[in-house]
Design a protein around this motif. Structure first.
Motif, PDB file in Angstrom:
ATOM      1  N   LEU A   1      -7.691 -54.595 -20.404  1.00 50.19           N
ATOM      2  CA  LEU A   1      -6.518 -55.074 -21.116  1.00 50.19           C
ATOM      3  C   LEU A   1      -6.911 -55.224 -22.581  1.00 50.19           C
ATOM      4  CD1 LEU A   1      -3.543 -55.985 -20.823  1.00 50.19           C
ATOM      5  CD2 LEU A   1      -4.414 -58.341 -20.764  1.00 50.19           C
ATOM      6  N   GLN A   2      -6.459 -54.289 -23.392  1.00 52.82           N
ATOM      7  CA  GLN A   2      -6.699 -54.355 -24.821  1.00 52.82           C
ATOM      8  C   GLN A   2      -5.603 -55.211 -25.444  1.00 52.82           C
ATOM      9  OE1 GLN A   2      -9.240 -53.005 -26.800  1.00 52.82           O
ATOM     10  NE2 GLN A   2      -8.288 -54.250 -28.415  1.00 52.82           N
ATOM     11  N   MET A   3      -6.014 -56.267 -26.123  1.00 53.71           N
ATOM     12  CA  MET A   3      -5.056 -57.221 -26.692  1.00 53.71           C
ATOM     13  C   MET A   3      -5.210 -57.227 -28.206  1.00 53.71           C
ATOM     14  SD  MET A   3      -5.381 -60.340 -23.939  1.00 53.71           S
ATOM     15  CE  MET A   3      -7.041 -60.760 -24.452  1.00 53.71           C
ATOM     16  N   ASN A   4      -4.178 -56.801 -28.890  1.00 55.10           N
ATOM     17  CA  ASN A   4      -4.177 -56.773 -30.357  1.00 55.10           C
ATOM     18  C   ASN A   4      -3.131 -57.732 -30.901  1.00 55.10           C
ATOM     19  OD1 ASN A   4      -6.095 -54.678 -30.259  1.00 55.10           O
ATOM     20  ND2 ASN A   4      -4.489 -53.117 -30.194  1.00 55.10           N
ATOM     21  N   SER A   5      -3.238 -58.032 -32.167  1.00 55.21           N
ATOM     22  CA  SER A   5      -2.279 -58.927 -32.840  1.00 55.21           C
ATOM     23  C   SER A   5      -2.069 -60.198 -32.033  1.00 55.21           C
ATOM     24  CB  SER A   5      -0.938 -58.204 -33.050  1.00 55.21           C
ATOM     25  OG  SER A   5      -1.114 -57.027 -33.806  1.00 55.21           O
ATOM     26  N   LEU A   6      -3.152 -60.794 -31.631  1.00 54.99           N
ATOM     27  CA  LEU A   6      -3.068 -61.973 -30.759  1.00 54.99           C
ATOM     28  C   LEU A   6      -2.408 -63.145 -31.475  1.00 54.99           C
ATOM     29  CD1 LEU A   6      -6.487 -61.610 -28.998  1.00 54.99           C
ATOM     30  CD2 LEU A   6      -4.294 -61.829 -27.826  1.00 54.99           C
ATOM     31  N   LYS A   7      -1.687 -63.929 -30.687  1.00 60.75           N
ATOM     32  CA  LYS A   7      -0.974 -65.097 -31.186  1.00 60.75           C
ATOM     33  C   LYS A   7      -1.468 -66.342 -30.462  1.00 60.75           C
ATOM     34  CE  LYS A   7       3.228 -62.270 -31.615  1.00 60.75           C
ATOM     35  NZ  LYS A   7       4.649 -62.153 -31.202  1.00 60.75           N
ATOM     36  N   PRO A   8      -1.325 -67.507 -31.051  1.00 59.97           N
ATOM     37  CA  PRO A   8      -1.737 -68.734 -30.352  1.00 59.97           C
ATOM     38  C   PRO A   8      -1.077 -68.884 -28.985  1.00 59.97           C
ATOM     39  CG  PRO A   8      -1.386 -69.204 -32.663  1.00 59.97           C
ATOM     40  CD  PRO A   8      -0.937 -67.783 -32.445  1.00 59.97           C
ATOM     41  N   GLU A   9       0.142 -68.398 -28.841  1.00 57.25           N
ATOM     42  CA  GLU A   9       0.829 -68.510 -27.550  1.00 57.25           C
ATOM     43  C   GLU A   9       0.262 -67.576 -26.492  1.00 57.25           C
ATOM     44  OE1 GLU A   9       2.222 -68.035 -30.563  1.00 57.25           O
ATOM     45  OE2 GLU A   9       3.962 -66.691 -30.454  1.00 57.25           O
ATOM     46  N   ASP A  10      -0.682 -66.713 -26.863  1.00 52.88           N
ATOM     47  CA  ASP A  10      -1.373 -65.884 -25.876  1.00 52.88           C
ATOM     48  C   ASP A  10      -2.533 -66.642 -25.226  1.00 52.88           C
ATOM     49  OD1 ASP A  10      -0.960 -63.145 -28.129  1.00 52.88           O
ATOM     50  OD2 ASP A  10       0.178 -63.516 -26.292  1.00 52.88           O
ATOM     51  N   THR A  11      -2.820 -67.827 -25.715  1.00 50.42           N
ATOM     52  CA  THR A  11      -3.895 -68.632 -25.155  1.00 50.42           C
ATOM     53  C   THR A  11      -3.609 -68.951 -23.695  1.00 50.42           C
ATOM     54  OG1 THR A  11      -4.475 -69.641 -27.277  1.00 50.42           O
ATOM     55  CG2 THR A  11      -5.069 -70.855 -25.286  1.00 50.42           C
ATOM     56  N   ALA A  12      -4.564 -68.600 -22.826  1.00 47.54           N
ATOM     57  CA  ALA A  12      -4.375 -68.787 -21.389  1.00 47.54           C
ATOM     58  C   ALA A  12      -5.641 -68.340 -20.666  1.00 47.54           C
ATOM     59  CB  ALA A  12      -3.183 -67.972 -20.892  1.00 47.54           C
ATOM     60  N   VAL A  13      -5.679 -68.635 -19.389  1.00 48.24           N
ATOM     61  CA  VAL A  13      -6.666 -68.017 -18.510  1.00 48.24           C
ATOM     62  C   VAL A  13      -6.034 -66.727 -17.993  1.00 48.24           C
ATOM     63  CG1 VAL A  13      -8.018 -68.214 -16.405  1.00 48.24           C
ATOM     64  CG2 VAL A  13      -7.656 -70.231 -17.853  1.00 48.24           C
ATOM     65  N   TYR A  14      -6.744 -65.635 -18.150  1.00 51.70           N
ATOM     66  CA  TYR A  14      -6.240 -64.322 -17.743  1.00 51.70           C
ATOM     67  C   TYR A  14      -6.891 -63.921 -16.420  1.00 51.70           C
ATOM     68  CZ  TYR A  14      -3.801 -63.633 -22.125  1.00 51.70           C
ATOM     69  OH  TYR A  14      -2.927 -63.753 -23.191  1.00 51.70           O
ATOM     70  N   TYR A  15      -6.038 -63.480 -15.493  1.00 52.19           N
ATOM     71  CA  TYR A  15      -6.480 -63.107 -14.160  1.00 52.19           C
ATOM     72  C   TYR A  15      -6.189 -61.634 -13.882  1.00 52.19           C
ATOM     73  CZ  TYR A  15      -6.481 -68.149 -13.303  1.00 52.19           C
ATOM     74  OH  TYR A  15      -6.717 -69.497 -13.362  1.00 52.19           O
ATOM     75  N   CYS A  16      -7.119 -61.020 -13.210  1.00 47.75           N
ATOM     76  CA  CYS A  16      -6.939 -59.659 -12.713  1.00 47.75           C
ATOM     77  C   CYS A  16      -6.478 -59.744 -11.267  1.00 47.75           C
ATOM     78  CB  CYS A  16      -8.284 -58.939 -12.812  1.00 47.75           C
ATOM     79  SG  CYS A  16      -8.303 -57.267 -12.191  1.00 47.75           S
ATOM     80  N   ALA A  17      -5.579 -58.855 -10.870  1.00 46.64           N
ATOM     81  CA  ALA A  17      -5.058 -58.861  -9.505  1.00 46.64           C
ATOM     82  C   ALA A  17      -4.936 -57.433  -9.002  1.00 46.64           C
ATOM     83  CB  ALA A  17      -3.701 -59.553  -9.460  1.00 46.64           C
ATOM     84  N   ALA A  18      -5.067 -57.287  -7.677  1.00 49.36           N
ATOM     85  CA  ALA A  18      -4.982 -55.965  -7.062  1.00 49.36           C
ATOM     86  C   ALA A  18      -4.037 -55.996  -5.877  1.00 49.36           C
ATOM     87  CB  ALA A  18      -6.364 -55.513  -6.606  1.00 49.36           C
ATOM     88  N   ALA A  19      -3.214 -54.971  -5.780  1.00 51.54           N
ATOM     89  CA  ALA A  19      -2.306 -54.807  -4.654  1.00 51.54           C
ATOM     90  C   ALA A  19      -2.681 -53.537  -3.895  1.00 51.54           C
ATOM     91  CB  ALA A  19      -0.866 -54.709  -5.140  1.00 51.54           C
ATOM     92  N   LYS A  20      -2.763 -53.644  -2.590  1.00 54.34           N
ATOM     93  CA  LYS A  20      -3.168 -52.494  -1.778  1.00 54.34           C
ATOM     94  C   LYS A  20      -2.100 -51.407  -1.767  1.00 54.34           C
ATOM     95  CE  LYS A  20      -4.174 -55.230   1.677  1.00 54.34           C
ATOM     96  NZ  LYS A  20      -4.606 -55.734   3.012  1.00 54.34           N
ATOM     97  N   SER A  21      -0.854 -51.788  -2.009  1.00 55.88           N
ATOM     98  CA  SER A  21       0.221 -50.800  -2.052  1.00 55.88           C
ATOM     99  C   SER A  21       1.104 -51.076  -3.256  1.00 55.88           C
ATOM    100  CB  SER A  21       1.050 -50.854  -0.766  1.00 55.88           C
ATOM    101  OG  SER A  21       1.580 -52.146  -0.583  1.00 55.88           O
ATOM    102  N   PHE A  22       1.905 -50.085  -3.614  1.00 56.90           N
ATOM    103  CA  PHE A  22       2.778 -50.224  -4.779  1.00 56.90           C
ATOM    104  C   PHE A  22       3.760 -51.362  -4.536  1.00 56.90           C
ATOM    105  CE2 PHE A  22       4.235 -48.161  -8.663  1.00 56.90           C
ATOM    106  CZ  PHE A  22       5.477 -48.752  -8.834  1.00 56.90           C
ATOM    107  N   PRO A  23       3.793 -52.364  -5.406  1.00 51.17           N
ATOM    108  CA  PRO A  23       4.644 -53.524  -5.156  1.00 51.17           C
ATOM    109  C   PRO A  23       6.120 -53.279  -5.466  1.00 51.17           C
ATOM    110  CG  PRO A  23       3.526 -53.779  -7.241  1.00 51.17           C
ATOM    111  CD  PRO A  23       3.004 -52.512  -6.636  1.00 51.17           C
ATOM    112  N   MET A  24       6.986 -53.987  -4.765  1.00 50.63           N
ATOM    113  CA  MET A  24       8.412 -53.913  -5.051  1.00 50.63           C
ATOM    114  C   MET A  24       8.707 -54.544  -6.409  1.00 50.63           C
ATOM    115  SD  MET A  24       9.949 -52.334  -2.614  1.00 50.63           S
ATOM    116  CE  MET A  24      11.644 -52.859  -2.795  1.00 50.63           C
ATOM    117  N   ALA A  25       7.941 -55.583  -6.720  1.00 46.66           N
ATOM    118  CA  ALA A  25       8.120 -56.279  -7.996  1.00 46.66           C
ATOM    119  C   ALA A  25       6.742 -56.551  -8.582  1.00 46.66           C
ATOM    120  CB  ALA A  25       8.885 -57.580  -7.772  1.00 46.66           C
TER     121      ALA A  25
END
Length: 125
Positions: free
Chosen positions: A81-105
């Motif tokens: 995840l390349q993050m440019n032009s970062l803003k203070p509101e981007d402050t957070a814990v970032y998590y990676c997630a994986a789905a075994k199949s293409f999600p509906m949402a």
């Protein structure tokens, strides 16, 4: 054991850039639908970006469109995840997630089967 390990977080000034990495432990993730979520203090976890197994399609939250780019290297079992032009509101814990199949949402947490432990991103003003 299936694992997703994030790295690349840190402290950056507003307007700066960071690149997050998520390394997966199993070759099976080469076909997984991958995503990044984030959770700021006192807020619910929200979707940030997602990518299909071959990188052919990407999805972004409106708040990061034009600033963040998701990509993957199948040979390295890694999602970025390349993050440019970062803003203070981007402050957070970032998590990676994986789905075994293409999600509906793609933006729903329940669409994902595996999660990383998170990496902290702090953007100072």
């Amino acid at each position: 054991q299936v694992q997703l390990v994030e790295s690349g977080g840190g402290l950056v000034q507003a307007g700066g850039s960071l690149r997050l990495s998520c390394v997966t432990s199993a070759r099976t993730f080469s076909r997984a639908f991958m995503a990044w979520f984030r959770q700021a203090p006192g807020k619910e976890r929200e979707s940030v970006a997602a990518i299909t197994w071959n990188g052919g399609s990407t999805f972004y939250a409106d708040s990061v469109k034009g600033r963040f780019t998701i990509s993957r290297d199948i040979a390295k079992n890694t999602v970025y995840l390349q993050m440019n032009s970062l803003k203070p509101e981007d402050t957070a814990v970032y998590y990676c997630a994986a789905a075994k199949s293409f999600p509906m949402a793609w933006g729903r947490e329940l669409s994902y089967d595996y999660w990383g432990q998170g990496t902290q991103v702090t953007v100072s003003s």
